[in-house]
Motif scaffolding. Structure first.
Motif, mmCIF file in Angstrom:
data_model
loop_
_atom_site.group_PDB
_atom_site.id
_atom_site.type_symbol
_atom_site.label_atom_id
_atom_site.label_comp_id
_atom_site.label_asym_id
_atom_site.label_seq_id
_atom_site.Cartn_x
_atom_site.Cartn_y
_atom_site.Cartn_z
ATOM 1 N N GLU A 186 23.854 37.689 38.013
ATOM 2 C CA GLU A 186 24.978 36.776 38.143
ATOM 3 C C GLU A 186 26.077 37.423 38.976
ATOM 4 O O GLU A 186 26.234 38.652 38.981
ATOM 5 C CB GLU A 186 25.513 36.404 36.753
ATOM 6 N N PRO A 187 26.873 36.613 39.688
ATOM 7 C CA PRO A 187 27.863 37.173 40.610
ATOM 8 C C PRO A 187 29.083 37.752 39.899
ATOM 9 O O PRO A 187 29.575 37.193 38.907
ATOM 10 C CB PRO A 187 28.253 35.958 41.469
ATOM 11 N N HIS A 188 29.565 38.875 40.435
ATOM 12 C CA HIS A 188 30.784 39.517 39.969
ATOM 13 C C HIS A 188 31.613 39.908 41.179
ATOM 14 O O HIS A 188 31.092 40.027 42.292
ATOM 15 C CB HIS A 188 30.476 40.781 39.157
ATOM 16 N N LEU A 189 32.900 40.132 40.969
ATOM 17 C CA LEU A 189 33.786 40.689 41.980
ATOM 18 C C LEU A 189 34.131 42.117 41.587
ATOM 19 O O LEU A 189 34.457 42.393 40.426
ATOM 20 C CB LEU A 189 35.065 39.865 42.096
ATOM 21 N N PHE A 190 34.056 43.029 42.557
ATOM 22 C CA PHE A 190 34.359 44.432 42.326
ATOM 23 C C PHE A 190 35.420 44.893 43.315
ATOM 24 O O PHE A 190 35.401 44.498 44.493
ATOM 25 C CB PHE A 190 33.117 45.304 42.522
ATOM 26 N N SER A 191 36.325 45.754 42.855
ATOM 27 C CA SER A 191 37.309 46.352 43.750
ATOM 28 C C SER A 191 36.879 47.768 44.101
ATOM 29 O O SER A 191 36.248 48.474 43.304
ATOM 30 C CB SER A 191 38.697 46.361 43.110
ATOM 31 N N LEU A 192 37.254 48.196 45.322
ATOM 32 C CA LEU A 192 36.987 49.546 45.800
ATOM 33 C C LEU A 192 38.235 50.069 46.481
ATOM 34 O O LEU A 192 38.836 49.368 47.308
ATOM 35 C CB LEU A 192 35.835 49.552 46.810
ATOM 36 N N ASP A 193 38.619 51.302 46.161
ATOM 37 C CA ASP A 193 39.717 51.966 46.856
ATOM 38 C C ASP A 193 39.110 52.941 47.848
ATOM 39 O O ASP A 193 38.687 54.038 47.485
ATOM 40 C CB ASP A 193 40.620 52.695 45.866
ATOM 41 N N LEU A 194 39.048 52.543 49.114
ATOM 42 C CA LEU A 194 38.394 53.362 50.124
ATOM 43 C C LEU A 194 39.266 54.510 50.596
ATOM 44 O O LEU A 194 38.772 55.417 51.281
ATOM 45 C CB LEU A 194 37.974 52.482 51.309
#
Length: 699
Positions: A186-194
């Motif tokens: 199922e779809p999720h949203l993820f954050s990334l601090d590049l």
């Protein structure tokens, strides 16, 4: 700068499918360069390879290729620092094992090789949002239902793969969408601090990455990469969105999340704090969707589309709204402007929205002032615009534009609306014939217009046969280039092509749509006949040699036309609706289609009731992976054509072209060739009286 090539590839299908295609555009933060996603025919001519190209944003220079991989690249975006992000399934040299799943990659602005910045077991679906003043990015990715974290997801996927299990257990509707089987993930949203990427690299050690000693514990997510943070950990399809945008500092995500409701759902506007993960609902109303959120350049405001549910009584409007970043002070803009925004972003000064919308057979760019003053049209040419980006330094725009004689290509638009064509590796081909407009008045006095493409030499002495092409949707307009339906291929073969916008079409106001609401077989049908009459009245059109073609809703109308008139010599029906009672329960979004028809309207407007009246030869086409209009529609149509019109020996003048591995669209280039070869052979047979010629690749 010369964009158009003297070479015209429309006479040979192999040349046509080999044309390079611009599919996406992103503008660098400093406004100096544009990155294009360009698709080219693969070496074996059975697919398209995608690469990123850089071109100057001021109209100078030449294109420079940035990427080259067998798996290709897509979904390009920029970080606030100017690094290029994209999604690709290319091999990751730093990974112990290639999962073949697409990951997020970064190409440094300072130069050097691209490197993967995620290593998710299920891969990355796309880039949801990037920040303009930080290196924060939000990605979309799928997790298995049982997975509590990234490690558990990887373990569960490995088990399914090892046991060769493909079964999917569903606990809510729907089970598929367009051409995809939904689940088991199922779809999720993820954050990334590049911005922390280099620090992670420096701190990486064999111990941090995990030892080689085998244990029963799941392998940890790689310590040399920033760990994605799940922003939508709730149960269900919590990452389904209708758009998302980040504040410039990358601390807050504004997104339109889908809320499940029995067989349907609605989109609500939510603010997510990336530091804590806390969600705050900004806008939520029953029977209303909030979509396409955009954050202002100073981070203080949001804009969005508010759309009430349509009912059998009529279509609902799609309204443009703005509010403070916390949802306060909401207000509607452009209340007297009878058009639907297809995209919106804030202008460079945050004093207006830059909006695209269908308009009178075109797709211009508009400015919608936040102070409530009148909407202003920016572009006045014959093109439709997409992928619009704002140069914050100058206020100019960059975008892709196209028309029925020019495929998508990059341009720059200055504040006054002057357009400069940018360099592109996809040189525009020379279009055969000419294009003009025709219009007429319908029975109720409404203006009905269309594009008419004419072949070279069409005249009163040599009138051209006419093909009526009916668009899908039905909320749509024939106003932009389509690689799937190219009328220039027919024009190169001597046909004139009529591209009408009948009732239900967008770009003419809500009342024009309402003319055909809950009555698809009424004014949309009579509008098509009226505009065909207008085209046939021209001296350069041969009214005795006409045919009709349509796909999706256009296929529905082709079926309706077949059962209600014998004026056409042939009819091509692609991915068509045939029996509305059957379709409305088997499509991937049954609630919507049932909600816009009254019970009587569903009966009165179903083409299958007129099967006995069909007198015109039909070519039926369908792909088995079409979940929007399931294959059962054409299977039933074909069965009932045989029941009522086949000869005693089973032979029939109708034909059924079936693609076991295509969907609502025929996407594979070799299948596109077969599609056009079959369609043109069928048209030549019945329009010109030529002998039937079976395409070679059909055996």
């Amino acid at each position: 700068m010369t964009l158009t090539s003297p070479f015209s590839p429309f006479s040979a299908l192999d040349d046509y499918i080999a044309l390079p295609r611009v599919e996406g555009l992103a503008l660098s933060p400093d406004g100096r360069r544009v990155v294009l996603t360009v698709a080219t025919l693969s070496r074996d001519r059975t697919g398209y390879d995608r690469a990123l190209w850089s071109v100057p944003a001021d109209g100078s220079g030449t294109p420079a290729r940035l990427t080259r991989s067998a798996k290709g690249e897509s979904g390009v975006a920029f970080t606030g620092s100017g690094d290029i992000l994209f999604v690709s399934g290319r091999p990751d040299a730093d990974a112990e094992k290639d999962t073949e799943a697409a990951q997020l990659w970064m190409l440094p602005a300072a130069g050097g090789e691209a490197r993967a910045v995620t290593r998710l077991a299920g891969g990355v679906s796309g880039i949801a949002a990037t920040a303009t003043a930080s290196d924060t990015v939000v990605i979309a990715a799928n997790l298995l239902v049982s997975a509590t974290d990234l490690e558990a997801d990887a373990t569960a996927r490995a088990l399914r793969k090892d046991k060769k299990v493909a079964a999917i257990l569903h606990e809510s509707y729907p089970v598929r969408y367009w051409d995809q089987d939904l689940g088991p993930a199922e779809p999720h949203l993820f954050s990334l601090d590049l911005s922390a990427l280099e620090d992670v690299l420096a701190a990486s050690t064999p111990e941090a990455a995990g030892s080689d000693k085998k244990t029963d514990a799941p392998a940890p997510y790689p310590a040399d990469l920033p760990r994605p943070r799940d922003l939508t950990p709730g149960p269900g399809r919590s990452g389904d969105t209708a758009g998302a945008d980040l504040t410039p500092d990358g601390r807050t995500l504004i997104t339109a999340l889908r809320v499940q409701e029995q067989r349907s759902g609605r989109s609500i506007l939510v603010s997510i704090d990336l530091g804590s993960g806390a969600q705050t609902v900004l806008f939520d109303e029953e029977h209303v969707d909030f979509e396409a959120p955009a954050v202002s350049r100073d981070g203080s405001s949001i804009a969005f589309v508010r759309a009430e549910d349509s009912t059998p009584e009529g279509p609902a409007d799609r309204e443009i709204w703005v509010a403070d970043i916390d949802g306060g002070n909401p207000r509607r803009l452009a209340q007297g402007w009878d058009r639907w925004a297809s995209s919106l972003i804030f202008d460079a000064d945050d004093e207006a929205l830059v909006v695209t919308a269908d308009h009178d057979g075109r797709g211009p760019v508009f400015r919608v002032p936040l102070d409530g003053s009148a909407v202003r049209r920016v572009t006045t040419d014959e093109f439709s615009y997409t992928d619009v980006a704002v140069d914050a330094a100058t206020g100019d725009l960059v975008a892709l534009r196209s028309s029925w004689t020019a495929p998508s290509h990059p341009v720059r638009i200055n504040r006054s609306g002057e357009v400069t064509v940018l360099a592109t590796p996809a040189t525009l081909p020379a279009a055969p014939g000419t294009i003009t407009e025709v219009e007429t008045s319908a029975e109720d006095g409404a203006r009905v217009r269309a594009w008419l493409l004419l072949p070279e030499g069409a005249s009163a002495e040599h009138p051209a046969p006419l093909l009526l092409w009916i668009h899908g949707g039905p909320l749509n307009s024939w106003n932009a280039w389509s690689w799937r339906w190219s009328p220039l291929l027919a024009v190169a073969r001597g046909y004139a092509v009529l591209l009408p916008d009948p009732a239900l079409s967008t770009g003419y106001g809500l009342d024009f749509i309402a003319r055909g609401w809950d009555a698809w077989g009424a004014r949309p049908y009579t509008d098509l006949l009226a505009i065909t009459d207008a085209a046939e009245a021209r001296a350069d059109i041969d009214a005795t040699k006409t045919a009709a073609l349509g796909g999706s809703f256009g296929g529905y109308m082709a079926n309706w036309v077949a059962g209600h008139t014998d004026r056409f010599r042939a009819i091509v029906s692609h991915a068509s609706l045939w029996a509305l009672d059957q379709f409305n329960g088997t499509t991937d979004s049954s609630h919507y289609w049932q909600s816009i028809f009254s019970p009587q309207g569903m009966i009165d407007n179903s083409p299958h009731h007129s099967v006995r009246e069909i007198a015109t030869p039909m070519l039926v086409i369908h792909g088995d992976h079409d979940y929007r209009v399931p294959i059962g529609e054409s299977l039933r149509l074909w069965s009932e054509l045989a029941e009522h019109h086949a000869e005693p020996d089973g032979s029939t003048r109708h034909k059924f072209l079936y693609f076991p591995d295509e969907n609502h669209w025929v996407l594979k280039p070799q299948h596109a060739v077969v599609w056009y070869e079959t369609v043109f052979a069928f048209l030549d047979q019945h329009v010109h009286g030529a002998a039937w010629k079976r395409p070679e690749l059909l055996g």
